[in-house]
Scaffold this motif. Structure first.
Motif, PDB file in Angstrom:
ATOM      1  N   PRO A  12       0.827  -1.610   0.077  1.00  8.23           N
ATOM      2  CA  PRO A  12      -0.382  -0.112  -0.005  1.00  8.23           C
ATOM      3  C   PRO A  12       0.691   1.453   0.410  1.00  8.23           C
ATOM      4  O   PRO A  12       0.494   2.779   0.029  1.00  8.23           O
ATOM      5  CB  PRO A  12      -0.780  -0.100   1.062  1.00  8.23           C
ATOM      6  CG  PRO A  12       0.039  -1.149   2.283  1.00  8.23           C
ATOM      7  CD  PRO A  12       0.807  -1.638   1.976  1.00  8.23           C
ATOM      8  N   GLU A  13       1.919   1.190   0.549  1.00  6.19           N
ATOM      9  CA  GLU A  13       3.023   2.033   0.523  1.00  6.19           C
ATOM     10  C   GLU A  13       3.339   2.316  -0.764  1.00  6.19           C
ATOM     11  O   GLU A  13       3.277   4.452  -0.845  1.00  6.19           O
ATOM     12  CB  GLU A  13       4.422   1.788   1.337  1.00  6.19           C
ATOM     13  CG  GLU A  13       5.050   0.937   0.494  1.00  6.19           C
ATOM     14  CD  GLU A  13       4.428  -0.570   0.548  1.00  6.19           C
ATOM     15  OE1 GLU A  13       5.789  -1.570  -0.219  1.00  6.19           O
ATOM     16  OE2 GLU A  13       4.236  -0.753   0.956  1.00  6.19           O
ATOM     17  N   ASN A  14       2.493   1.817  -1.725  1.00  9.96           N
ATOM     18  CA  ASN A  14       2.752   2.588  -3.728  1.00  9.96           C
ATOM     19  C   ASN A  14       1.534   3.024  -3.799  1.00  9.96           C
ATOM     20  O   ASN A  14       1.117   3.463  -4.986  1.00  9.96           O
ATOM     21  CB  ASN A  14       3.099   0.962  -4.594  1.00  9.96           C
ATOM     22  CG  ASN A  14       4.700   1.008  -3.885  1.00  9.96           C
ATOM     23  OD1 ASN A  14       5.751   1.578  -3.434  1.00  9.96           O
ATOM     24  ND2 ASN A  14       4.128  -0.247  -4.320  1.00  9.96           N
ATOM     25  N   SER A  15       0.371   2.979  -2.964  1.00 18.47           N
ATOM     26  CA  SER A  15      -0.387   4.149  -3.342  1.00 18.47           C
ATOM     27  C   SER A  15      -0.478   5.219  -3.722  1.00 18.47           C
ATOM     28  O   SER A  15      -1.576   6.169  -4.039  1.00 18.47           O
ATOM     29  CB  SER A  15      -2.201   3.520  -2.885  1.00 18.47           C
ATOM     30  OG  SER A  15      -1.194   3.585  -1.565  1.00 18.47           O
ATOM     31  N   ILE A  16       0.640   6.003  -2.870  1.00 22.37           N
ATOM     32  CA  ILE A  16       0.935   7.433  -2.750  1.00 22.37           C
ATOM     33  C   ILE A  16       1.845   7.805  -3.148  1.00 22.37           C
ATOM     34  O   ILE A  16       2.900   7.259  -2.745  1.00 22.37           O
ATOM     35  CB  ILE A  16       0.711   7.451  -1.611  1.00 22.37           C
ATOM     36  CG1 ILE A  16      -0.971   7.431  -0.059  1.00 22.37           C
ATOM     37  CG2 ILE A  16       0.334   9.729  -1.006  1.00 22.37           C
ATOM     38  CD1 ILE A  16      -0.931   7.501   0.754  1.00 22.37           C
TER      39      ILE A  16
END
Length: 329
Positions: A12-16
């Motif tokens: 999820p760190e790649n979603s922002i």
């Protein structure tokens, strides 16, 4: 533990993306997505907030669950696949799992991988016959659920706390529709919804005497420093939280205490003294105003449990019947 599956990590760190953050901080009203609160340190701070005397939400919701669990579990039924969004420490989930009839499996979903590993391990140890399948994901993005070994009668999504209040009302509708996309059109939802109340109670809940909420708010800048090599100096920002009565929401901001320029990698972001970053909203609903949003998303509220003062509600949502063979909204 044989009942604990390996974490399914959707990163999820790649979603922002950095460019999205820079754009949000360069807008006339600077804003940061509240999901950035929840790195490992932020998750621990939020657990501490839930223990504060001023923060009524967790205490009251837990008392509702303890008192109403037999009714809640009868409504849920047996052999369900229980999916929890934003599982955190899963304390309220244990009340459910202690009373559910033969649940098929439990899928905790959290954005913080470190926090998720610990809490999922504790649940698996406490319930050795329950298959626990942790998923590290941003539940506001698309992801898929792992398939349990046991056959389930239905999927029930548990969304405790007041996190649904962090969405602006139109986004609540989109979010509930997204849950149906991820978990199936026939899924039920057990959800915590904070209710409108005296503004003084709300102010104290988000401005605690020990400054834990302030530290939680400021941690979003620490998180940006860690992930994007930022140069935020936390001493030059101040926590601010207030109740916006017109829009029935608590707003949390970080106020720049001086003119300053902050770097995120090689991207400069300029702040004037007194300029604010809007970090979170927490909407407070009436029963009818939340029900109207649920209906727009294709759900009906079939049962509601509240405390004596009607400060907080736990609501059970089921898919709306499709009238006359028409299409569901």
């Amino acid at each position: 533990m044989s009942n604990l599956r390996q974490v399914v990590d959707f990163h999820p760190e790649n979603s922002i993306r950095l460019e999205d953050i820079v754009r949000c901080l360069s807008a006339p009203q600077k804003i940061l997505p509240s999901k950035l609160f929840y790195d490992e340190h932020g998750s621990r701070l939020f657990d501490a907030i839930c223990e504060l005397p001023e923060y009524y939400l967790t205490r009251i919701e837990q008392s509702i669950m303890e008192t109403s669990t037999p009714e809640v579990c009868r409504r849920i039924g047996s052999r369900v696949l229980l999916v929890e969004l934003g599982s955190g420490s899963s304390l309220k989930t244990r009340i459910l799992l202690d009373n559910l009839e033969n649940p098929a499996a439990y899928i905790p979903i959290d954005i913080s991988a470190e926090h998720l590993v610990v809490s999922a391990g504790e649940i698996a140890a406490r319930y050795p016959t329950l298959e626990v399948m942790p998923v590290c994901a941003d539940y506001d993005q698309e992801f898929t659920l792992p398939r349990p070994k046991a056959t389930s009668s239905k999927t029930v999504v548990y969304f405790p706390g007041s996190t649904i209040g962090n969405f602006h009302p139109p986004d609540v509708v989109s979010f509930l529709k997204r849950i149906k996309t991820i978990c199936g059109p026939e899924c039920d939802i057990l959800i915590g919804v904070d209710l409108q109340k005296d503004a003084g109670i709300l102010h104290r809940a988000y401005n605690d005497c020990d400054g834990v909420t302030a530290a939680f708010n400021l941690n979003i800048l620490r998180h940006l420093n860690d992930v994007y090599n930022g140069s935020f100096e936390l001493d030059y920002f101040e926590h601010q939280a207030f109740y916006n009565a017109k829009d029935s929401r608590i707003e949390m901001h970080l106020v720049s205490l001086r003119d300053q320029t902050v770097l995120l990698q090689d991207h400069p972001v300029r702040f004037e003294e007194g300029e604010k970053i809007w970090t979170e909203s927490s909407y407070k609903y009436t029963l009818s105003s939340f029900e109207a949003l649920a209906v727009q998303a294709g759900f009906q509220v079939t049962q509601t449990w509240m405390d004596y003062n009607r400060f907080f509600s736990v609501q059970y949502l089921e898919p709306c019947a499709i009238p006359n063979g028409g299409s569901q909204p």
